[in-house]
Design a protein around this motif. Structure first.
Motif, PDB file in Angstrom:
ATOM      1  N   VAL A  22       0.801  -1.190  -0.088  1.00  0.00           N
ATOM      2  CA  VAL A  22       0.018   0.020  -0.024  1.00  0.00           C
ATOM      3  C   VAL A  22       0.859   1.332   0.021  1.00  0.00           C
ATOM      4  O   VAL A  22       0.600   2.124  -0.923  1.00  0.00           O
ATOM      5  N   LEU A  23       1.943   1.226   0.938  1.00  0.00           N
ATOM      6  CA  LEU A  23       2.720   2.482   0.840  1.00  0.00           C
ATOM      7  C   LEU A  23       3.463   2.756  -0.274  1.00  0.00           C
ATOM      8  O   LEU A  23       3.528   3.767  -0.890  1.00  0.00           O
ATOM      9  N   ALA A  24       3.895   1.723  -1.078  1.00  0.00           N
ATOM     10  CA  ALA A  24       4.501   1.801  -2.598  1.00  0.00           C
ATOM     11  C   ALA A  24       3.596   2.301  -3.331  1.00  0.00           C
ATOM     12  O   ALA A  24       3.933   3.072  -4.323  1.00  0.00           O
ATOM     13  N   LEU A  25       2.367   1.621  -3.597  1.00  0.00           N
ATOM     14  CA  LEU A  25       1.366   2.008  -4.246  1.00  0.00           C
ATOM     15  C   LEU A  25       0.998   3.504  -4.358  1.00  0.00           C
ATOM     16  O   LEU A  25       1.087   4.301  -5.141  1.00  0.00           O
ATOM     17  N   LEU A  26       0.991   4.150  -3.183  1.00  0.00           N
ATOM     18  CA  LEU A  26       0.512   5.614  -2.739  1.00  0.00           C
ATOM     19  C   LEU A  26       1.830   6.431  -2.968  1.00  0.00           C
ATOM     20  O   LEU A  26       1.662   7.499  -3.498  1.00  0.00           O
ATOM     21  N   ARG A  27       3.022   5.936  -2.732  1.00  0.00           N
ATOM     22  CA  ARG A  27       4.373   6.665  -3.076  1.00  0.00           C
ATOM     23  C   ARG A  27       4.395   6.943  -4.396  1.00  0.00           C
ATOM     24  O   ARG A  27       4.684   7.864  -5.175  1.00  0.00           O
ATOM     25  N   GLN A  28       4.114   5.764  -5.481  1.00  0.00           N
ATOM     26  CA  GLN A  28       4.127   5.938  -6.713  1.00  0.00           C
ATOM     27  C   GLN A  28       3.349   6.853  -7.438  1.00  0.00           C
ATOM     28  O   GLN A  28       3.534   7.496  -8.339  1.00  0.00           O
ATOM     29  N   ALA A  29       2.268   6.989  -6.840  1.00  0.00           N
ATOM     30  CA  ALA A  29       1.152   8.081  -7.168  1.00  0.00           C
ATOM     31  C   ALA A  29       1.516   9.343  -6.746  1.00  0.00           C
ATOM     32  O   ALA A  29       0.771  10.353  -7.399  1.00  0.00           O
ATOM     33  N   GLY A  30       2.371   9.548  -5.862  1.00  0.00           N
ATOM     34  CA  GLY A  30       2.905  11.080  -5.404  1.00  0.00           C
ATOM     35  C   GLY A  30       1.980  11.258  -4.383  1.00  0.00           C
ATOM     36  O   GLY A  30       2.076  12.576  -3.869  1.00  0.00           O
ATOM     37  N   CYS A  31       1.328  10.497  -3.560  1.00  0.00           N
ATOM     38  CA  CYS A  31       0.821  10.680  -2.223  1.00  0.00           C
ATOM     39  C   CYS A  31       1.672  10.791  -1.073  1.00  0.00           C
ATOM     40  O   CYS A  31       2.337   9.648  -0.977  1.00  0.00           O
TER      41      CYS A  31
END
Length: 167
Positions: free
Chosen positions: A10-19
């Motif tokens: 989840v953290l990687a997903l959000l980080r990749q989106a710029g969150c």
């Protein structure tokens, strides 16, 4: 249950989106301690309120949907879950120019304060992750009747950091 590999996903997903998000709650304590110390039913994340549309869109694209029955609900927090039962407890923060932030505490105008130094890093599964500080974790564990998991979390902080907690 929410496992460490799912937290990192989840953290990687959000980080990749710029969150920008920071781990709070039980997983936040485990990140500070640097090891998983108990089972977790959800993942608490604080996020920038201005990034909320991006955060929600990113999570929806990954299969998460908002649970409108979560209390106390917006503007304090909201919950999203995926079909596998992974729950995210999401807390929007409004940041000031000095790096501090505030979160709605209720629907009557109360707020929780986050000083700029509340945003630190910890470790989950050998990976550095953004989380809330020891002081902030202790602050949020006050003013209510603690559950066993809260007592466990505060005990881990006392053991790891030699701090004093109120329970």
């Amino acid at each position: 249950m929410f496992e460490a590999n799912e937290v990192l996903r989840v953290l990687a997903l959000l980080r990749q989106a710029g969150c920008e998000v920071w781990i709070a709650g039980g997983w936040g304590v485990d990140a500070l301690v640097g090891e998983v110390t108990r089972e977790h039913r959800d993942l608490d994340l604080v996020h920038r309120v201005e990034q909320e549309p991006l955060l929600i869109g990113t999570l929806e694209a990954a299969g998460f949907g908002e649970r409108p029955d979560a209390q106390p609900g917006r503007p304090v927090r909201f919950v999203m879950a995926d079909p596998g039962g992974h729950e995210l407890d999401l807390h929007p923060l409004l940041f000031g120019p000095d790096g501090s932030a505030v979160q709605h505490a209720d629907t009557r105008g109360g707020t929780f304060s986050y000083p700029a130094d509340a945003f630190v890093t910890g470790v989950i599964g050998g990976v550095r992750v953004p989380c809330l500080s020891v002081t902030q974790q202790i602050h949020f564990h006050q003013g209510y009747d603690p559950a066993d998991r809260d007592r466990h979390d505060m005990a881990r902080l006392r053991e790891a950091f030699g701090v004093t907690t109120h329970f």
